[in-house]
Design an enzyme around this catalytic site. Sequence first.
Site, mmCIF file in Angstrom:
data_model
loop_
_atom_site.group_PDB
_atom_site.id
_atom_site.type_symbol
_atom_site.label_atom_id
_atom_site.label_comp_id
_atom_site.label_asym_id
_atom_site.label_seq_id
_atom_site.Cartn_x
_atom_site.Cartn_y
_atom_site.Cartn_z
ATOM 1 N N ASP A 80 0.733 -1.261 0.100
ATOM 2 C CA ASP A 80 -0.182 -0.136 0.001
ATOM 3 C C ASP A 80 0.707 1.163 -0.080
ATOM 4 O O ASP A 80 0.491 2.456 -0.524
ATOM 5 C CB ASP A 80 -1.128 -0.029 1.164
ATOM 6 C CG ASP A 80 -2.222 -0.861 0.963
ATOM 7 O OD1 ASP A 80 -2.219 -1.650 0.369
ATOM 8 O OD2 ASP A 80 -3.126 -0.779 1.756
ATOM 9 N N CYS A 121 1.463 -8.341 5.089
ATOM 10 C CA CYS A 121 1.058 -6.715 4.998
ATOM 11 C C CYS A 121 -0.307 -6.731 4.726
ATOM 12 O O CYS A 121 -0.715 -7.491 3.658
ATOM 13 C CB CYS A 121 2.298 -6.068 4.006
ATOM 14 S SG CYS A 121 3.657 -6.096 4.676
ATOM 15 N N LYS A 123 -3.732 -5.988 2.461
ATOM 16 C CA LYS A 123 -4.820 -7.062 2.177
ATOM 17 C C LYS A 123 -4.584 -8.521 2.301
ATOM 18 O O LYS A 123 -5.300 -9.301 2.083
ATOM 19 C CB LYS A 123 -5.438 -6.600 0.921
ATOM 20 C CG LYS A 123 -5.512 -5.227 0.584
ATOM 21 C CD LYS A 123 -6.305 -4.361 1.902
ATOM 22 C CE LYS A 123 -6.096 -2.934 1.865
ATOM 23 N NZ LYS A 123 -4.657 -2.703 2.314
ATOM 24 N N CYS A 194 5.615 -2.450 8.259
ATOM 25 C CA CYS A 194 6.062 -1.219 8.529
ATOM 26 C C CYS A 194 5.805 -1.282 10.296
ATOM 27 O O CYS A 194 4.955 -1.636 10.914
ATOM 28 C CB CYS A 194 5.097 0.054 8.224
ATOM 29 S SG CYS A 194 5.633 0.100 6.334
ATOM 30 N N GLU A 450 -6.901 4.514 0.060
ATOM 31 C CA GLU A 450 -6.406 4.877 1.395
ATOM 32 C C GLU A 450 -6.127 6.562 1.181
ATOM 33 O O GLU A 450 -5.540 6.920 0.379
ATOM 34 C CB GLU A 450 -5.013 4.362 1.903
ATOM 35 C CG GLU A 450 -5.422 2.724 2.239
ATOM 36 C CD GLU A 450 -4.309 2.175 3.180
ATOM 37 O OE1 GLU A 450 -3.217 2.817 2.947
ATOM 38 O OE2 GLU A 450 -4.493 1.245 3.725
ATOM 39 N N SER A 476 -4.949 4.754 5.987
ATOM 40 C CA SER A 476 -4.105 3.940 6.196
ATOM 41 C C SER A 476 -3.871 3.701 7.837
ATOM 42 O O SER A 476 -4.483 4.560 8.475
ATOM 43 C CB SER A 476 -2.652 4.599 5.688
ATOM 44 O OG SER A 476 -1.382 4.184 6.510
#
Length: 571
Positions: A80, A121, A123, A194, A450, A476
């Site tokens: 993303d 991560c 989806k 992240c 997002e 996000s």
Amino acid sequence: MRISDLVTKGFERAPHRALLRATGAFRESDAGKPLVAVCNSYTNIIPGHAHLQELGRIACEAIREAGGVPFEFNTIGICDGIAMGHDGMKLSLPSRELIADSVETMLLAHRFDAVVCIPNCDKIVPGMLMGILRANIPAIFVSGGPMAAGRDVAGRFLDLISVFEGVGARAAGKLGDSELLEIERRACPGVGSCAGLFTANSMNCLCEALGMALPGNGTILAETDERRELVRQAARQVLVLLDRNIRPRDIVTRKAVDNAFALDMAMGGSTNTVLHMLAVAREAGIEYPLERINALAERIPHLAKISPAFDGENRWHMEDVHRAGGVSAILAELAGKPGALRLDCLTVTGKTVGENVSGARILDAKVIRPLSSPHSPRGGLAVLFGNLAEEGAVVKTGAVAGGIESFRGPAVVFEGQEQAARGILAGKVRPGQVAAIRYEGPRGGPGMQEMLEPTSRLAGMGLGESVALVTDGRFSGGTRGLCIGHVSPEAAEGGAIGLLKKGDAISIDLRARSIEAKVPARELATRRKSWKPPQPRRLPAWLERYRELVSNASKGAVLNVPRPGLSRRGR
């Protein structure tokens, strides 16, 4: 009889066995052993997934040692962060459906007996969950683990949101090019999801509370021996689940979804978890109304503020949560509050949630607060209702700074994220106003982009605590501030957000769980008569199909296709 007997047993299946032998993965000694899939999401363009080849090899080795025959396959994955700010983001949420379909397809077509899922991560986690609930064979999740936080030259912590907000600060003249470059170089120091409690880490933590992953899944850092050992344990455990015939729909019940949302409330997780858990519940045959989330928030205290939320001067990350006792410590603390958790729910350990967290404790009360001193007595997520969101809208209350609980201001209307991002940089949103971004819902976008660019630019320009943002799109997990997303009905289906005009007063009350356009009902009815949806532009073929089939965010943005075999309202 095992499912895989349909491809491995009897003289009629000699052609099937011949093909399995040709792979080199099926040996003479494997006759009669269960076939176990390793569903990996390795791709080296996503930092959270670039190391998953190694974890896949570890899983396969452990499965074979435990008496199974491993076969690995991959799903697609979209980062993303890399897809952000251009049309690539329109494909991110729809990719969840493709992943679910591909997992279901691979598991059922090849008659696997069990599966180890290795996501990390965005989806990929919910997509895999949806797929395994459809196939309903014994399954376990083990993620790739979170990234360590970065540090600037002064030793202060950084993460991806530092870079996005740095762009806003650069646009406002508060940061120079060299300073932004230094943040860019240091914010993401290595592989892993992240470092903050963004969507990926939120979902990986929720997998623990849901019962589909072993303790430690959400917080053990990537590329550590502890993470590698967790993969081995998960791979061995899936054979135990197979022996005991424990399947995903035995674990993912309404009470288990309650537990997942309870953890979400205690941690102040990403608003995207609402979207994904509604979709997961649907695949499990569970009706889960949004009002149930607010009821949970009333009895679940907010115990941890993890980046992007600030805890005073501190910005904690997943490594801090792990050091403080991890998800198990949070669940164990919640277990001390009557009615907060459903402790009898079954998990992939073969034990209950209560048994899993027995003995866990908070090791750093600055990171995870005890019940006696929560950040707030209410959970860190809320669903708002009102004439602007008759079917609901979602806000991450745990990331709203300054104790703001209500806001009223005139609307500044933007037709899409790109227009909003440009308008914010151009100074079109001022303190006291509400930025309304519409036609970004599942159908209108399509794909429900997002809004990290607009929100991080507002924060970077110093407007994060003086404006509100409302959208039928989504955010996000890195978003902070008074940002309300998932507005339903969305503009593209005639929702009130599509009827707003510049200057309309919008009132937000977090305590009352309400969001209202202060426009008379008669005026809104008049506007609706003349409303016409914008002319849809030509899209890639998959997005054209998605736009025709997708539901709005209040239903999890799932595809509107009949699922007659999944009604289990009593669970």
